[in-house]
Design a protein around this motif. Structure first.
Motif, PDB file in Angstrom:
ATOM      1  N   ASP A  89       0.850  -1.192   0.000  1.00  0.00           N
ATOM      2  CA  ASP A  89       0.000   0.000   0.000  1.00  0.00           C
ATOM      3  C   ASP A  89       0.888   1.245   0.000  1.00  0.00           C
ATOM      4  OD1 ASP A  89      -2.394   1.269   0.040  1.00  0.00           O
ATOM      5  OD2 ASP A  89      -2.927   0.763   2.092  1.00  0.00           O
ATOM      6  N   VAL A  90       1.187   1.794  -1.166  1.00  0.00           N
ATOM      7  CA  VAL A  90       2.120   2.922  -1.193  1.00  0.00           C
ATOM      8  C   VAL A  90       1.519   4.133  -1.880  1.00  0.00           C
ATOM      9  CG1 VAL A  90       4.231   1.547  -1.117  1.00  0.00           C
ATOM     10  CG2 VAL A  90       3.231   2.109  -3.312  1.00  0.00           C
ATOM     11  N   ALA A  91       1.986   5.288  -1.441  1.00  0.00           N
ATOM     12  CA  ALA A  91       1.677   6.556  -2.102  1.00  0.00           C
ATOM     13  C   ALA A  91       2.995   7.315  -2.201  1.00  0.00           C
ATOM     14  CB  ALA A  91       0.657   7.357  -1.296  1.00  0.00           C
ATOM     15  N   LEU A  92       3.434   7.578  -3.435  1.00  0.00           N
ATOM     16  CA  LEU A  92       4.743   8.201  -3.671  1.00  0.00           C
ATOM     17  C   LEU A  92       4.576   9.469  -4.488  1.00  0.00           C
ATOM     18  CD1 LEU A  92       6.697   5.009  -4.849  1.00  0.00           C
ATOM     19  CD2 LEU A  92       6.790   6.038  -2.571  1.00  0.00           C
ATOM     20  N   PHE A  93       5.517  10.404  -4.329  1.00  0.00           N
ATOM     21  CA  PHE A  93       5.566  11.543  -5.249  1.00  0.00           C
ATOM     22  C   PHE A  93       7.009  11.894  -5.534  1.00  0.00           C
ATOM     23  CE2 PHE A  93       6.155  14.003  -1.352  1.00  0.00           C
ATOM     24  CZ  PHE A  93       6.900  15.112  -1.746  1.00  0.00           C
ATOM     25  N   GLU A  94       7.208  12.550  -6.650  1.00  0.00           N
ATOM     26  CA  GLU A  94       8.528  13.065  -7.002  1.00  0.00           C
ATOM     27  C   GLU A  94       8.349  14.345  -7.797  1.00  0.00           C
ATOM     28  OE1 GLU A  94      12.746  11.957  -9.262  1.00  0.00           O
ATOM     29  OE2 GLU A  94      11.257  10.362  -8.942  1.00  0.00           O
ATOM     30  N   ILE A  95       9.216  15.314  -7.560  1.00  0.00           N
ATOM     31  CA  ILE A  95       9.220  16.564  -8.313  1.00  0.00           C
ATOM     32  C   ILE A  95      10.576  16.661  -8.998  1.00  0.00           C
ATOM     33  CG2 ILE A  95       9.026  19.080  -8.202  1.00  0.00           C
ATOM     34  CD1 ILE A  95       7.448  18.693  -5.560  1.00  0.00           C
ATOM     35  N   GLY A  96      10.575  16.748 -10.323  1.00  0.00           N
ATOM     36  CA  GLY A  96      11.863  16.777 -11.009  1.00  0.00           C
ATOM     37  C   GLY A  96      11.703  16.945 -12.502  1.00  0.00           C
ATOM     38  N   THR A 109       9.571  20.580 -15.821  1.00  0.00           N
ATOM     39  CA  THR A 109       9.537  20.145 -14.429  1.00  0.00           C
ATOM     40  C   THR A 109       8.149  19.589 -14.142  1.00  0.00           C
ATOM     41  OG1 THR A 109      11.154  21.803 -13.754  1.00  0.00           O
ATOM     42  CG2 THR A 109       9.783  20.860 -12.023  1.00  0.00           C
ATOM     43  N   VAL A 110       8.122  18.387 -13.612  1.00  0.00           N
ATOM     44  CA  VAL A 110       6.858  17.691 -13.381  1.00  0.00           C
ATOM     45  C   VAL A 110       6.725  17.350 -11.897  1.00  0.00           C
ATOM     46  CG1 VAL A 110       5.728  15.451 -13.776  1.00  0.00           C
ATOM     47  CG2 VAL A 110       6.586  16.770 -15.710  1.00  0.00           C
ATOM     48  N   ILE A 111       5.487  17.459 -11.411  1.00  0.00           N
ATOM     49  CA  ILE A 111       5.133  16.992 -10.067  1.00  0.00           C
ATOM     50  C   ILE A 111       4.295  15.740 -10.282  1.00  0.00           C
ATOM     51  CG2 ILE A 111       3.897  17.528  -7.928  1.00  0.00           C
ATOM     52  CD1 ILE A 111       4.273  20.562  -8.800  1.00  0.00           C
ATOM     53  N   ALA A 112       4.843  14.583  -9.925  1.00  0.00           N
ATOM     54  CA  ALA A 112       4.157  13.319 -10.191  1.00  0.00           C
ATOM     55  C   ALA A 112       3.787  12.639  -8.882  1.00  0.00           C
ATOM     56  CB  ALA A 112       5.049  12.400 -11.020  1.00  0.00           C
ATOM     57  N   GLY A 113       2.612  12.008  -8.892  1.00  0.00           N
ATOM     58  CA  GLY A 113       2.170  11.231  -7.734  1.00  0.00           C
ATOM     59  C   GLY A 113       1.684   9.870  -8.194  1.00  0.00           C
ATOM     60  N   LEU A 114       1.834   8.872  -7.346  1.00  0.00           N
ATOM     61  CA  LEU A 114       1.388   7.519  -7.687  1.00  0.00           C
ATOM     62  C   LEU A 114       0.848   6.849  -6.433  1.00  0.00           C
ATOM     63  CD1 LEU A 114       1.627   5.241 -10.050  1.00  0.00           C
ATOM     64  CD2 LEU A 114       3.401   4.330  -8.545  1.00  0.00           C
ATOM     65  N   ILE A 115      -0.318   6.219  -6.569  1.00  0.00           N
ATOM     66  CA  ILE A 115      -0.813   5.389  -5.469  1.00  0.00           C
ATOM     67  C   ILE A 115      -1.010   3.968  -5.975  1.00  0.00           C
ATOM     68  CG2 ILE A 115      -1.834   7.202  -4.033  1.00  0.00           C
ATOM     69  CD1 ILE A 115      -4.556   6.518  -5.201  1.00  0.00           C
ATOM     70  N   GLY A 188      -1.540  -2.908 -19.371  1.00  0.00           N
ATOM     71  CA  GLY A 188      -0.457  -3.412 -20.219  1.00  0.00           C
ATOM     72  C   GLY A 188       0.878  -2.779 -19.885  1.00  0.00           C
ATOM     73  N   VAL A 189       0.843  -1.499 -19.514  1.00  0.00           N
ATOM     74  CA  VAL A 189       2.069  -0.789 -19.114  1.00  0.00           C
ATOM     75  C   VAL A 189       2.605  -1.381 -17.808  1.00  0.00           C
ATOM     76  CG1 VAL A 189       2.942   1.434 -18.263  1.00  0.00           C
ATOM     77  CG2 VAL A 189       1.538   1.348 -20.336  1.00  0.00           C
ATOM     78  N   LEU A 190       1.691  -1.617 -16.857  1.00  0.00           N
ATOM     79  CA  LEU A 190       2.100  -2.203 -15.581  1.00  0.00           C
ATOM     80  C   LEU A 190       2.723  -3.585 -15.805  1.00  0.00           C
ATOM     81  CD1 LEU A 190      -0.938  -1.233 -13.317  1.00  0.00           C
ATOM     82  CD2 LEU A 190       1.312  -0.149 -13.393  1.00  0.00           C
ATOM     83  N   LYS A 191       2.106  -4.363 -16.680  1.00  0.00           N
ATOM     84  CA  LYS A 191       2.613  -5.718 -16.967  1.00  0.00           C
ATOM     85  C   LYS A 191       4.028  -5.640 -17.540  1.00  0.00           C
ATOM     86  CE  LYS A 191       0.840 -10.047 -18.740  1.00  0.00           C
ATOM     87  NZ  LYS A 191       1.327 -10.661 -19.937  1.00  0.00           N
ATOM     88  N   THR A 192       4.243  -4.709 -18.478  1.00  0.00           N
ATOM     89  CA  THR A 192       5.565  -4.541 -19.089  1.00  0.00           C
ATOM     90  C   THR A 192       6.613  -4.173 -18.043  1.00  0.00           C
ATOM     91  OG1 THR A 192       4.501  -3.831 -21.134  1.00  0.00           O
ATOM     92  CG2 THR A 192       6.819  -3.323 -20.915  1.00  0.00           C
ATOM     93  N   LEU A 193       6.205  -3.400 -17.038  1.00  0.00           N
ATOM     94  CA  LEU A 193       7.137  -2.960 -15.991  1.00  0.00           C
ATOM     95  C   LEU A 193       7.177  -3.931 -14.805  1.00  0.00           C
ATOM     96  CD1 LEU A 193       6.389   0.892 -15.966  1.00  0.00           C
ATOM     97  CD2 LEU A 193       8.301  -0.291 -17.043  1.00  0.00           C
ATOM     98  N   ASP A 194       6.558  -5.111 -14.960  1.00  0.00           N
ATOM     99  CA  ASP A 194       6.526  -6.116 -13.882  1.00  0.00           C
ATOM    100  C   ASP A 194       5.915  -5.567 -12.592  1.00  0.00           C
ATOM    101  OD1 ASP A 194       7.632  -8.197 -15.354  1.00  0.00           O
ATOM    102  OD2 ASP A 194       9.684  -7.561 -14.908  1.00  0.00           O
ATOM    103  N   ALA A 195       4.871  -4.778 -12.741  1.00  0.00           N
ATOM    104  CA  ALA A 195       4.204  -4.190 -11.576  1.00  0.00           C
ATOM    105  C   ALA A 195       2.779  -4.734 -11.488  1.00  0.00           C
ATOM    106  CB  ALA A 195       4.181  -2.667 -11.696  1.00  0.00           C
ATOM    107  N   ASP A 196       2.375  -5.112 -10.286  1.00  0.00           N
ATOM    108  CA  ASP A 196       1.002  -5.573 -10.085  1.00  0.00           C
ATOM    109  C   ASP A 196       0.104  -4.360  -9.882  1.00  0.00           C
ATOM    110  OD1 ASP A 196       1.535  -8.296 -10.263  1.00  0.00           O
ATOM    111  OD2 ASP A 196       2.193  -8.378  -8.173  1.00  0.00           O
ATOM    112  N   GLY A 197      -0.995  -4.326 -10.605  1.00  0.00           N
ATOM    113  CA  GLY A 197      -1.929  -3.211 -10.484  1.00  0.00           C
ATOM    114  C   GLY A 197      -3.042  -3.528  -9.508  1.00  0.00           C
ATOM    115  N   PRO A 198      -4.017  -2.645  -9.400  1.00  0.00           N
ATOM    116  CA  PRO A 198      -4.033  -1.386 -10.142  1.00  0.00           C
ATOM    117  C   PRO A 198      -3.128  -0.334  -9.504  1.00  0.00           C
ATOM    118  CG  PRO A 198      -5.978  -1.548  -8.744  1.00  0.00           C
ATOM    119  CD  PRO A 198      -5.230  -2.849  -8.578  1.00  0.00           C
ATOM    120  N   MET A 199      -2.715   0.630 -10.320  1.00  0.00           N
ATOM    121  CA  MET A 199      -2.000   1.809  -9.821  1.00  0.00           C
ATOM    122  C   MET A 199      -2.626   3.043 -10.467  1.00  0.00           C
ATOM    123  SD  MET A 199       2.060   0.839  -9.675  1.00  0.00           S
ATOM    124  CE  MET A 199       2.650  -0.670  -8.885  1.00  0.00           C
TER     125      MET A 199
END
Length: 212
Positions: A89-96, A109-115, A188-199
């Motif tokens: 259970d993660v919530a991440l952000f990065e600004i860069g 410059t992007v402010i990105a968030g992911l849950i 499909g993007v998550l699968k390519t990156l070996d990540a279990d969804g949903p995100m």
């Protein structure tokens, strides 16, 4: 000392907005990630980049050979690593920075968030709709930064292939200025990156947000 002279500690309007966004997201429970400004060329291509001019001649690692066109792939991979260690259970952000072309004006410059909501929490009925929650967080960050939220249009069906077509949208000022994209990441993007969804994620283009 001269009271009229600006102190060296004065931040530019842009730096103020970055600091505001950072504090707002941290207060909402997002953890700040600091990742490389690179990714693999294959991943960059997946996210609309991968231009030859952005491939590095001497990469620090084989899978970090291209300037990133988006921050989200880095956050997705970080979330997948967390999940592999048992922290689902993660919530991440990065600004860069992100790099659209190899020209000086190609950097943004992007402010990105992911849950990445844990399925267990979702089924207990506690989680609510994660996409709705993410949109609320995005709007709150834009409000805190002084963005003209009331003037923005919500546009569906225009997002790139990275996003789930039925569960994503953009925030625009007029037909040309894209302020943010958000929604569910395409399975499909998550699968390519070996990540279990949903995100679910968002990317705010700081350079596109007009000064208040």
């Amino acid at each position: 000392p001269d009271q009229g002279a600006p102190s060296r500690g004065v931040l530019s309007p842009r730096q103020v907005r970055v600091r505001t966004a950072r504090r707002a997201l941290a207060a909402m429970g997002y953890a700040e990630a600091v990742t490389w400004s690179f990714t693999s060329q294959a991943t960059a291509t997946l996210f609309g980049g991968g231009d030859r001019g952005l491939v590095l001649e001497n990469p620090i690692a084989a899978d970090l050979d291209c300037m990133r066109p988006a921050i989200l792939p880095n956050l997705i991979q970080a979330a997948a690593r967390n999940a592999a260690r048992g922290h689902a259970d993660v919530a991440l952000f990065e600004i860069g920075p992100v790099y659209l072309t190899d020209q000086p004006d190609g950097q943004r410059t992007v402010i990105a968030g992911l849950i990445a909501p844990s399925p267990a929490r979702h089924w207990s009925g506690q989680g609510g709709d994660p996409l709705f929650g993410l949109k609320g967080d995005l709007m709150a960050v834009l409000e805190e930064m002084g963005a003209p939220v009331a003037s923005m249009q919500l546009v569906q069906g225009s997002n790139g292939d990275t996003w789930h077509p039925g569960q994503s949208a953009r925030l625009q000022l007029g037909p040309k200025t894209i302020i943010a994209s958000f929604g569910a990441i395409h399975p499909g993007v998550l699968k390519t990156l070996d990540a279990d969804g949903p995100m679910f994620g968002f990317e705010i283009v700081l350079d596109a947000v007009p000064e208040p």
